[in-house]
Motif scaffolding. Structure first.
Motif, PDB file in Angstrom:
ATOM      1  N   ARG A  56       1.255   2.114  -3.400  1.00 25.01           N
ATOM      2  CA  ARG A  56      -0.014   2.394  -4.096  1.00 25.01           C
ATOM      3  C   ARG A  56      -1.004   3.031  -3.126  1.00 25.01           C
ATOM      4  NH1 ARG A  56      -1.571  -3.288  -6.567  1.00 25.01           N
ATOM      5  NH2 ARG A  56      -3.462  -2.113  -6.966  1.00 25.01           N
ATOM      6  N   PRO A  57      -0.747   4.224  -2.645  1.00 24.78           N
ATOM      7  CA  PRO A  57      -1.623   4.841  -1.644  1.00 24.78           C
ATOM      8  C   PRO A  57      -3.053   5.053  -2.132  1.00 24.78           C
ATOM      9  CG  PRO A  57      -0.030   6.434  -2.459  1.00 24.78           C
ATOM     10  CD  PRO A  57       0.349   5.109  -3.015  1.00 24.78           C
ATOM     11  N   GLU A  58      -3.240   5.211  -3.442  1.00 26.05           N
ATOM     12  CA  GLU A  58      -4.594   5.412  -3.971  1.00 26.05           C
ATOM     13  C   GLU A  58      -5.448   4.155  -3.802  1.00 26.05           C
ATOM     14  OE1 GLU A  58      -2.315   3.392  -7.084  1.00 26.05           O
ATOM     15  OE2 GLU A  58      -1.813   5.115  -5.853  1.00 26.05           O
ATOM     16  N   SER A  59      -4.810   2.991  -3.741  1.00 26.31           N
ATOM     17  CA  SER A  59      -5.560   1.741  -3.576  1.00 26.31           C
ATOM     18  C   SER A  59      -6.292   1.701  -2.233  1.00 26.31           C
ATOM     19  CB  SER A  59      -4.624   0.537  -3.662  1.00 26.31           C
ATOM     20  OG  SER A  59      -4.087   0.435  -4.951  1.00 26.31           O
ATOM     21  N   ARG A  89      -7.363   4.204  -0.485  1.00 28.89           N
ATOM     22  CA  ARG A  89      -8.509   5.130  -0.532  1.00 28.89           C
ATOM     23  C   ARG A  89      -9.661   4.492  -1.297  1.00 28.89           C
ATOM     24  NH1 ARG A  89      -9.629  10.281   1.297  1.00 28.89           N
ATOM     25  NH2 ARG A  89      -7.412  10.311   1.648  1.00 28.89           N
ATOM     26  N   ARG A  90      -9.371   3.811  -2.418  1.00 31.93           N
ATOM     27  CA  ARG A  90     -10.441   3.165  -3.198  1.00 31.93           C
ATOM     28  C   ARG A  90     -11.098   2.040  -2.389  1.00 31.93           C
ATOM     29  NH1 ARG A  90      -6.961   3.754  -7.772  1.00 31.93           N
ATOM     30  NH2 ARG A  90      -6.293   1.588  -7.581  1.00 31.93           N
ATOM     31  N   LEU A 111       0.819  -1.213   0.000  1.00 32.83           N
ATOM     32  CA  LEU A 111       0.000   0.000   0.000  1.00 32.83           C
ATOM     33  C   LEU A 111       0.856   1.267   0.000  1.00 32.83           C
ATOM     34  CD1 LEU A 111      -2.830  -1.076   2.440  1.00 32.83           C
ATOM     35  CD2 LEU A 111      -3.057  -0.603  -0.006  1.00 32.83           C
ATOM     36  N   ASN A 118     -13.333   3.601   0.179  1.00 31.64           N
ATOM     37  CA  ASN A 118     -14.550   4.125  -0.452  1.00 31.64           C
ATOM     38  C   ASN A 118     -15.526   3.009  -0.807  1.00 31.64           C
ATOM     39  OD1 ASN A 118     -13.970   6.864  -0.295  1.00 31.64           O
ATOM     40  ND2 ASN A 118     -12.802   6.845  -2.205  1.00 31.64           N
TER      41      ASN A 118
END
Length: 102
Positions: A25-28, A30-31, A22, A34
């Motif tokens: 891939r910090p955006e993962s 958050r997804r 993670l 969500n």
């Protein structure tokens, strides 16, 4: 079979690998968060419970104090019954205790 009583599970290899993945891939994360929130909003109970557990912590487990046995208050016969799983001495073929030298 679980870990022995009293052992400490200090190593968390999956957690470490997940944190490393993670980090790249910090955006993962958050997804994923969500999607969890979206599922909870639709009434998906496991998602709701996961959010509550993460935000408020898991509730304390209730302990029924009426079933607690105090070993000092039990007779030798009661202790033997508990230790034997409810079987009689004949069923266990118990060897008589060695007399003390007192």
């Amino acid at each position: 079979m679980g870990r022995p009583i009293g052992s400490l599970n200090r190593e968390k290899p999956f957690k470490l690998q997940l944190q490393l993945a993670l980090k790249g891939r910090p955006e993962s994360l958050r997804r994923i968060a969500n999607r969890l929130i979206d599922a909870a909003e639709t009434g998906h109970l496991p998602s709701i419970l996961a959010l509550v557990d993460r935000l408020d912590g898991r509730p304390m487990q209730a302990v029924d104090r009426h079933e607690v046995l105090i070993v000092d208050q039990l007779s030798d016969e009661e202790l033997l019954l508990i230790a034997s799983g409810g079987r009689s001495e004949d069923e266990l073929k118990v060897i008589p205790p060695v007399p003390s030298k007192d």
